[in-house]
Design a protein around this motif. Structure first.
Motif, short mmCIF file in Angstrom:
data_model
loop_
_atom_site.label_atom_id
_atom_site.label_comp_id
_atom_site.label_asym_id
_atom_site.label_seq_id
_atom_site.Cartn_x
_atom_site.Cartn_y
_atom_site.Cartn_z
N PHE A 175 0.82 -1.22 0.00
CA PHE A 175 0.00 0.00 0.00
C PHE A 175 0.86 1.27 0.00
CE2 PHE A 175 -3.46 -2.89 1.49
CZ PHE A 175 -4.33 -2.64 0.45
N SER A 176 2.16 1.10 -0.01
CA SER A 176 3.05 2.25 -0.24
C SER A 176 3.34 2.42 -1.73
CB SER A 176 4.36 2.06 0.53
OG SER A 176 4.09 1.96 1.91
N ILE A 177 2.89 1.48 -2.54
CA ILE A 177 3.00 1.58 -3.99
C ILE A 177 1.73 2.28 -4.48
CG2 ILE A 177 3.19 0.30 -6.16
CD1 ILE A 177 4.39 -2.04 -4.51
N PRO A 178 1.87 3.42 -5.17
CA PRO A 178 0.67 4.11 -5.63
C PRO A 178 -0.21 3.20 -6.48
CG PRO A 178 2.61 5.51 -5.91
CD PRO A 178 3.10 4.15 -5.49
N ALA A 179 -1.52 3.43 -6.44
CA ALA A 179 -2.53 2.76 -7.27
C ALA A 179 -3.01 1.41 -6.75
CB ALA A 179 -2.05 2.59 -8.72
N THR A 180 -2.48 0.95 -5.62
CA THR A 180 -2.95 -0.33 -5.08
C THR A 180 -4.21 -0.12 -4.25
OG1 THR A 180 -1.42 -0.03 -3.25
CG2 THR A 180 -0.69 -1.43 -5.04
N LYS A 181 -5.17 -1.01 -4.42
CA LYS A 181 -6.47 -0.87 -3.74
C LYS A 181 -6.81 -2.05 -2.84
CE LYS A 181 -8.86 2.06 -4.06
NZ LYS A 181 -8.76 3.27 -3.22
N GLY A 182 -6.11 -3.18 -3.02
CA GLY A 182 -6.42 -4.34 -2.19
C GLY A 182 -5.30 -5.35 -2.26
N VAL A 183 -5.23 -6.18 -1.22
CA VAL A 183 -4.25 -7.26 -1.22
C VAL A 183 -4.88 -8.47 -0.55
CG1 VAL A 183 -3.16 -6.47 0.94
CG2 VAL A 183 -1.87 -7.89 -0.63
N GLU A 184 -4.63 -9.65 -1.07
CA GLU A 184 -5.16 -10.86 -0.45
C GLU A 184 -4.12 -11.98 -0.54
OE1 GLU A 184 -8.80 -11.93 -2.49
OE2 GLU A 184 -7.74 -12.50 -4.33
N PHE A 185 -4.08 -12.82 0.49
CA PHE A 185 -3.09 -13.89 0.57
C PHE A 185 -3.78 -15.24 0.42
CE2 PHE A 185 -1.23 -10.27 2.52
CZ PHE A 185 0.12 -10.35 2.22
N GLY A 186 -3.19 -16.12 -0.37
CA GLY A 186 -3.74 -17.46 -0.55
C GLY A 186 -5.18 -17.40 -1.04
N SER A 187 -6.08 -18.01 -0.29
CA SER A 187 -7.48 -18.01 -0.69
C SER A 187 -8.09 -16.60 -0.73
CB SER A 187 -8.29 -18.84 0.32
OG SER A 187 -8.10 -18.30 1.63
N GLY A 188 -7.56 -15.71 0.08
CA GLY A 188 -7.98 -14.31 0.07
C GLY A 188 -9.46 -14.13 0.31
N PHE A 189 -10.09 -13.26 -0.47
CA PHE A 189 -11.51 -12.96 -0.26
C PHE A 189 -12.41 -14.18 -0.51
CE2 PHE A 189 -10.13 -8.66 0.08
CZ PHE A 189 -11.09 -8.05 0.88
N SER A 190 -11.91 -15.15 -1.27
CA SER A 190 -12.76 -16.32 -1.49
C SER A 190 -12.89 -17.17 -0.22
CB SER A 190 -12.22 -17.16 -2.66
OG SER A 190 -11.06 -17.84 -2.27
N ALA A 191 -11.97 -16.97 0.75
CA ALA A 191 -12.08 -17.68 2.03
C ALA A 191 -13.40 -17.38 2.72
CB ALA A 191 -10.92 -17.29 2.94
N ALA A 192 -13.93 -16.18 2.44
CA ALA A 192 -15.15 -15.74 3.10
C ALA A 192 -16.34 -16.65 2.77
CB ALA A 192 -15.46 -14.30 2.70
N LYS A 193 -16.23 -17.37 1.67
CA LYS A 193 -17.33 -18.23 1.23
C LYS A 193 -17.06 -19.70 1.56
CE LYS A 193 -18.64 -15.30 -2.76
NZ LYS A 193 -18.42 -14.10 -1.97
N MET A 194 -15.94 -20.00 2.18
CA MET A 194 -15.54 -21.39 2.38
C MET A 194 -15.85 -21.89 3.79
SD MET A 194 -11.90 -21.11 0.36
CE MET A 194 -11.38 -22.83 0.39
N HIS A 195 -15.84 -23.23 3.90
CA HIS A 195 -15.93 -23.86 5.21
C HIS A 195 -14.53 -24.22 5.70
CE1 HIS A 195 -20.16 -24.28 4.07
NE2 HIS A 195 -20.38 -24.29 5.36
N GLY A 196 -14.40 -24.35 7.01
CA GLY A 196 -13.10 -24.66 7.60
C GLY A 196 -12.53 -25.98 7.09
N SER A 197 -13.40 -26.96 6.94
CA SER A 197 -12.93 -28.29 6.50
C SER A 197 -12.36 -28.24 5.08
CB SER A 197 -14.09 -29.29 6.55
OG SER A 197 -15.15 -28.81 5.74
N GLU A 198 -12.80 -27.26 4.35
CA GLU A 198 -12.38 -27.07 2.96
C GLU A 198 -11.14 -26.16 2.92
OE1 GLU A 198 -14.84 -24.83 -0.74
OE2 GLU A 198 -15.60 -24.88 1.34
N HIS A 199 -11.11 -25.22 3.83
CA HIS A 199 -10.06 -24.19 3.79
C HIS A 199 -8.77 -24.66 4.45
CE1 HIS A 199 -7.95 -20.38 4.67
NE2 HIS A 199 -8.59 -19.93 3.62
N ASN A 200 -8.87 -25.41 5.54
CA ASN A 200 -7.65 -25.88 6.22
C ASN A 200 -6.78 -26.69 5.27
OD1 ASN A 200 -8.38 -24.73 8.63
ND2 ASN A 200 -8.94 -26.64 9.66
#
Lengths: 363, 363, 363, 363
Positions: free
Chosen positions: A239-264
């Motif tokens: 976020f110190s690089i101009p023009a960046t709006k988001g960052v996600e690691f691994g599953s990222g925002f898609s983790a929000a839709k997953m179950h633990g048994s699937e995500h672990n």
């Protein structure tokens, strides 16, 4: 505020239309061979004017190393290097001084510094400041390569068009090949993404995208608890690089839709090495590397400088106003973000490597 | 590594099954009234056992303030406060010491500390460490409220089910009302999200979600150039909260699909105040606040602790193994992330406010 | 402000009449055995009421270690320990709140904190804060002893009476023996210095002195260039100990009267080791250890708390006033400074040892 | 290690025989007029070749300001400035590379950096590095003068000969007048001290001295508790100036011989201002300014570079050796330490002023 890092500590200085832009580095371990040619190569990847999908401005950024090297090796002193800015006509910025450009830092910077900041070309809020990141990062990369750590970024998406990465093309020689001007890891996608950018360019408009970055061969246990997690540190510099709006690691925002048994990510042994079956963690658990590749994605906004007339305000007349941003701009900054992101990541990883004493055998 | 911030500097200490968890704060301006009841209120919002969608473990986290207050006001000394851990049976963790839990820090921490770390309950990688964030943040919130700055987080999505926020419900009294156990800003969505969590819980599984956070009434110009951008600082602390997988500001990842002419937020005057027509910037330009609300979203993974049998490895036998994680776990951590995220954000914002001397009139 | 150090970073907290005084340590390498008995031994050397030449107040400072140890070893977490203050009658300080004691921080602290600081017993300006230095230092000492580094301080002078150190008595067992209540390295001088202190005590007065400290067996090259010279770091912490008025290394102030040919320490080989014929450098050149013993001296002022009536001002009435400082005071603080100085020095040396990676083989 | 300060943070870079020596400054408040001529004036006071009592080497140190100024005012960016080193013949240092000069950092630096450091002229251990202190300090002085704070140093003693300061001569115009080449505050003493230096010079020798420094008009309460006491900070930077061997505040080492009743500075009102009858505290209590002048003294060793043949060792042959240090050296460095000490002190004082928010009305 211009300084980042703990053991490998960098400070960016200069501004877009001032004398120069550069970097001050403290904590570079002494006695390490530094290839200045390699730094220049990385700078050329970041430079404008490389292809039809970047700005037409052709600038050659000549690196000047003033101190920190002695007989080709790091000397134990701070390393100071910079690139001089070319003589540029800044008169345009006097014209638009009081009509802030939408999407740029002009307005909040004007308020913050009460008018005393160097507003020309965005001053120290300019993307040109990333030159210092590239210089420092390309040194970090050289040190990391000694313990086999490799960092590779590439374009994943531009203007909503996906370029799915293909394993055999995720390497520096393909990503930075001259025909791959959009820097994807998929030869089939090059033309699709190029034409997406060209359409925006024709309309005097710009377009955004997503970049993916991978760190391979990191030892297990890199990163520090809580505030020096790999994610905290990488997102900080991203976020110190101009023009960046988001960052996600691994599953990222898609983790929000997953179950633990699937995500672990379940563990197993493969050739006496511990691996995980999936990599939703993006190679990081509790902020520490777990031996799998570190993978993250960064959202890049469409360049703010566009040719279309825009609404703005006049800060002196305190009235609504119109603005035409002149000059030649990047219709899509994504390809130029690739080397910046790799080098920014290298800065973080080297710092964490040094904090965790992972280099003590090598240096 | 356990320390964060510049002028308002916090250090977290303790561990999940040790004596206590707490926070050391340096830089709290002297002479400010601190309401300890407010800190306890925030702690109670974070505490486990509040509803059927969180863990059944009922813990009352009693705040002990040891130093830094004198006659109800900050004394100019460091502020040290903590919560004692209840007597817990840690014997279970001896059993699973060499079979790392998937999705937890167990494995990389074991390698990093060569076995000398307190592994019980995740040690200092536990979510329980966020108690220190809540204590420090609730002090920060009290100071920020004096200049009208308000921070509010709420659930946006759980298990892929969206709860679109409704302006009139974006306030602390609705979000934290006892019937709103999922902490959404939309009364219609409560039951939908609750049942999504209950379904996961019944299967011994867990589910993730997305949280949104807004900072209102920030003066223009808060944030510092380059490495102390609002985004850099907020993302840094966000990824110090366990279970976070991504963060995006304003338009976030959707910016990747947009054109510049669409993404740029145009300025205009409204009642002599400068505003932007849209807020794709999320209230931040060049890392500085531009007077519009700061808005960001955080992806939260499904809790790693699930009841289902999982594959893992045995670190002593160097062989594949199975693991059943015992105990009562949160089927969805999202509702408990809400107060943690608000308070973590308050820590960052107060620090930047102090760095920019925005409080000098007030204190 | 309450924090010191880079790799081994300590923060002091608490105050004289508050709940407790203690220390927060970050950067203690994990997996190191810590002997808590040793910390208590060092605390007992600093404690008041040990002999007729110190204050009659008898306080037993019981160490409480809250976190950072696991199974007797450092756990990689921050180390937090403290001593609870005994129930003390603070009513006296309310009486003298507006009549600052000469020689104490009362007056500038009152102005600085606009009356919101804990003024009782000097608050965080009290000598009692050195308990945190002793706790952290005695851990540092334990680590340093593993690489053979030894630190020893002793009294050189009290009230102008010199106690020339004798090599065979420069060791912890003599300096801290119960009969050597003035902590000199010369058995002949004990009675002379004791009677000097007793004379001052009889008159309700106090007396100052000089302390010498030696660091033996430091590897060559410890210390960092410019701002982390051994002298910069040691003097920094020395002046954080109340009552210190001067510090000099090696030849010190006598260097001002010397010629270069006399002052330069010439090198020679002795048993294949490089030594210098003299040690005017005090073991330090360019801020780095040169293999000779590090030697420095510290001037300690006579205790400010005396029984005699003194002139002062009344800050509320804005008028001249008189003051009688009540209570039992140290007629000479020098003997109690000895363990504090040793431990403060150990903190600095361990930090520089870690910065220079001199411990990497050991830990 | 090359960085110092908290709010006004300076980093020194370069080396004696490298391209340049300079300073990187972060935290310079924006919008402040900076007089570059004033910086050059201070540099000229530090420069060699000014008189017969300094080295004959005549160097003109031309200041280059690369960034941080915009239209004559500080821009909010880091300030970067340096002086280029003249083309110097470094061949001599290759000759003596393995025979370390007594009294210099050559030997411990060789060991520390395993031979990779720039050894020419002492590299970054050279007195030439103080150029960066003078640049930063002269900016600090300009800011401090706006709130009336004045800093003045002068020679107190050379080679054991005292030059008692006379109040009317303690000012910059007398101290830096061209006839006062020894920079005393007593016109009668000039010749005595000059001849003392000349005698040493004739013998190819050098001589040491003592410098006194005063800070006038500091507000009450400047300085921070414990580790940021005025004394801790000033002594820290003093020992970063090459050739310093001791520092004492107020009564200093003479406090060791005094009684408390004599040493305590009693308060009284004078024209509605609180003063102390004596100033044994040197203007500092509990690390905080008390409104009286801050006074301290620094011991300066005789210059290590002398013409006389000296004993040393050969690090390659591992044998005893002889050394003749060539070149033109300062027979007494004391007069050149005066401006360095003033400017170093200004750096510390400005930093503490900013930490305590004492400038908020002015800037």
């Amino acid at each position: 505020v211009n300084t980042f890092g703990d053991k490998f500590r960098i400070s960016l200085f200069g501004s877009s239309h001032g004398n120069l832009v550069g970097v001050f580095i403290e904590g570079l371990p002494p006695g390490i061979e530094i290839d200045v040619g390699q730094i220049n190569l990385e700078l050329s990847r970041r430079a404008p004017g490389q292809s039809k999908v970047t700005t037409d401005r052709k600038e050659i950024d000549n690196l000047i190393v003033e101190t920190g090297l002695f007989n080709g090796k790091s000397s134990g002193e701070p390393f100071v290097a910079f690139v001089r800015n070319k003589d540029v006509d800044s008169s345009y910025y006097d014209e638009i001084k009081s009509t802030p450009r939408p999407g740029h830092a002009d307005y909040p910077a004007f308020i913050k510094y009460k008018g005393s900041n160097d507003y020309r070309g965005g001053g120290q809020f300019s993307g040109r400041m990333t030159i210092g990141l590239v210089i420092a990062g390309s040194i970090a990369k050289q040190i990391l390569s000694r313990i086999g750590v490799n960092i590779q970024a590439y374009t994943l998406e531009i203007g909503g068009i996906r370029a799915d990465p293909i394993l055999e093309y995720i390497n520096s020689s393909f990503i930075y090949s001259t025909e791959n001007i959009v820097r994807v890891a998929n030869p089939e996608s090059i033309n699709l993404l190029v034409s997406e950018i060209e359409q925006a360019k024709e309309k005097g408009d710009s377009v955004g995208g997503i970049v993916q970055c991978e760190v391979q061969n990191l030892p297990v246990g890199v990163g520090e608890p809580i505030f020096d997690s790999i994610e905290s540190r990488i997102s900080h510099i991203v976020f110190s690089i101009p023009a960046t709006k988001g960052v996600e690691f691994g599953s990222g925002f898609s983790a929000a839709k997953m179950h633990g048994s699937e995500h672990n990510d379940e563990y197993y042994f493969e050739n006496n090495k511990i691996k995980t079956k999936t990599n939703n963690a993006g190679g990081i658990l509790g902020g520490l590397s777990n031996g799998m590749p570190v993978v993250f994605r960064v959202a890049v906004k469409p360049t703010s400088s566009i040719s279309k007339t825009q609404d703005t305000v006049n800060l002196e007349q305190l009235a609504d106003s119109k603005l035409n941003v002149r000059g030649r701009h990047d219709p899509c900054i994504v390809p130029r973000v690739i080397p910046v992101l790799e080098n920014a990541t290298a800065i973080v990883i080297l710092d964490l490597i040094l904090m965790g004493n992972f280099l003590s055998d090598v240096i």
